[in-house]
Design a protein around this motif. Structure first.
Motif, PDB file in Angstrom:
ATOM      1  N   LEU A 111       6.897   9.402  13.512  1.00 32.41           N
ATOM      2  CA  LEU A 111       7.953   8.864  14.389  1.00 32.41           C
ATOM      3  C   LEU A 111       8.754   9.991  15.025  1.00 32.41           C
ATOM      4  CD1 LEU A 111       9.098   5.846  12.205  1.00 32.41           C
ATOM      5  CD2 LEU A 111       7.383   5.927  14.029  1.00 32.41           C
ATOM      6  N   GLY A 112       8.925  11.088  14.291  1.00 27.28           N
ATOM      7  CA  GLY A 112       9.551  12.279  14.881  1.00 27.28           C
ATOM      8  C   GLY A 112       8.670  12.867  15.970  1.00 27.28           C
ATOM      9  N   ALA A 113       7.357  12.884  15.725  1.00 27.28           N
ATOM     10  CA  ALA A 113       6.424  13.356  16.758  1.00 27.28           C
ATOM     11  C   ALA A 113       6.465  12.452  17.978  1.00 27.28           C
ATOM     12  CB  ALA A 113       5.016  13.433  16.184  1.00 27.28           C
ATOM     13  N   PHE A 125       1.428   3.813  20.831  1.00 32.81           N
ATOM     14  CA  PHE A 125       0.336   3.181  20.100  1.00 32.81           C
ATOM     15  C   PHE A 125      -0.215   4.108  19.016  1.00 32.81           C
ATOM     16  CE2 PHE A 125      -4.261   2.623  19.603  1.00 32.81           C
ATOM     17  CZ  PHE A 125      -4.297   1.337  19.076  1.00 32.81           C
ATOM     18  N   TRP A 126      -0.578   5.328  19.386  1.00 28.86           N
ATOM     19  CA  TRP A 126      -1.184   6.246  18.419  1.00 28.86           C
ATOM     20  C   TRP A 126      -0.197   6.722  17.360  1.00 28.86           C
ATOM     21  CZ3 TRP A 126      -6.036   6.106  17.611  1.00 28.86           C
ATOM     22  CH2 TRP A 126      -6.916   5.789  18.642  1.00 28.86           C
ATOM     23  N   ALA A 127       1.055   6.963  17.736  1.00 29.62           N
ATOM     24  CA  ALA A 127       2.039   7.424  16.749  1.00 29.62           C
ATOM     25  C   ALA A 127       2.322   6.331  15.718  1.00 29.62           C
ATOM     26  CB  ALA A 127       3.324   7.856  17.439  1.00 29.62           C
ATOM     27  N   LEU A 128       2.472   5.082  16.154  1.00 25.87           N
ATOM     28  CA  LEU A 128       2.722   3.992  15.207  1.00 25.87           C
ATOM     29  C   LEU A 128       1.500   3.733  14.322  1.00 25.87           C
ATOM     30  CD1 LEU A 128       4.766   1.452  17.365  1.00 25.87           C
ATOM     31  CD2 LEU A 128       5.607   3.091  15.662  1.00 25.87           C
ATOM     32  N   LEU A 129       0.309   3.809  14.896  1.00 25.04           N
ATOM     33  CA  LEU A 129      -0.896   3.631  14.107  1.00 25.04           C
ATOM     34  C   LEU A 129      -1.021   4.731  13.045  1.00 25.04           C
ATOM     35  CD1 LEU A 129      -3.591   2.074  13.709  1.00 25.04           C
ATOM     36  CD2 LEU A 129      -4.603   3.756  15.257  1.00 25.04           C
ATOM     37  N   ALA A 136       1.401   6.571  11.820  1.00 21.02           N
ATOM     38  CA  ALA A 136       2.487   6.430  10.845  1.00 21.02           C
ATOM     39  C   ALA A 136       2.134   5.355   9.810  1.00 21.02           C
ATOM     40  CB  ALA A 136       3.792   6.075  11.554  1.00 21.02           C
ATOM     41  N   ALA A 137       1.587   4.232  10.267  1.00 23.69           N
ATOM     42  CA  ALA A 137       1.227   3.159   9.343  1.00 23.69           C
ATOM     43  C   ALA A 137       0.094   3.587   8.417  1.00 23.69           C
ATOM     44  CB  ALA A 137       0.823   1.910  10.131  1.00 23.69           C
ATOM     45  N   VAL A 138      -0.940   4.198   8.951  1.00 21.67           N
ATOM     46  CA  VAL A 138      -2.074   4.630   8.127  1.00 21.67           C
ATOM     47  C   VAL A 138      -1.627   5.693   7.126  1.00 21.67           C
ATOM     48  CG1 VAL A 138      -4.296   5.851   8.189  1.00 21.67           C
ATOM     49  CG2 VAL A 138      -3.841   3.978   9.794  1.00 21.67           C
TER      50      VAL A 138
END
Length: 188
Positions: free
Chosen positions: A85-87, A56-60, A62-64
């Motif tokens: 996404l690497g993280a 959830f947090w990584a995709l959020l 990445a998008a921001v």
């Protein structure tokens, strides 16, 4: 005549002995018997919860990051959001390793809690030193059917926690630890 002193252990031999902490049987109480403790690992619900939060947090982020950089510096810079996404991939592996490192063992006189991959920690909590054993469960833990057992002792530095247990197991462990704590502290 002087006899030769026994050879001093080398750093390599000491490090080799310390790298195998369970090579020697551990004492499991006052009966004189020795055995390896029966370690219990954590159920998979905690790993699912932590990985879901990671995704959830990584995709959020990445998008921001992608949107902000696209608007501020141009579309080519938006690809920097992919760093998250690497993280995500790196965190996915680390969470699995961390989850596998958590375990606990109930012995005759104390409770062992072991955790950590790079920095390993093993906490030994004698039953007679426990003052309070509580079961906690936050909103996300309840949603995933998880609970944590928190052990409080007289010394704040030795408080211990076992996260991610099934609620039934957490309550059983709380009741057993409370019972053993009362029995062991009766002689104090």
């Amino acid at each position: 005549m002087l006899s030769a002193a026994p050879p001093m252990p080398t750093v390599v031999s000491v490090m080799a002995a310390l790298s195998q902490p369970y090579a020697v049987p551990m004492e499991i109480g006052t009966t004189g018997e020795t055995s390896f403790p029966d370690w219990v690992g954590l159920p998979g619900g905690l790993l699912r919860l932590r990985r879901l939060l990671l995704v959830f947090w990584a995709l959020l982020l990445a998008a921001v990051t992608g949107v902000v950089l696209a608007l501020a510096a141009g579309p080519a810079w938006a690809l920097c959001g992919a760093l998250w996404l690497g993280a995500l991939a790196w965190g996915w592996v680390l969470l699995g390793r961390n989850w596998r490192s958590w375990r606990y063992a109930e012995r005759v006189d104390d409770l062992l809690i072991s955790r950590g991959v790079l920095w390993q920690a093993q906490t030994v909590v004698p039953y007679g030193r426990m003052q309070l054993v509580e079961v906690t469960s936050g909103p996300l833990e309840r949603r995933f059917g998880l609970a944590s057992v928190q052990l409080h002792t007289a010394a704040a530095a030795t408080d211990a926690k076992i996260p991610g247990l099934a609620p039934g197991e957490a309550e059983r462990l709380r009741d057993r630890l409370t019972e053993l704590g009362e029995a062991r502290s009766a002689g104090l």
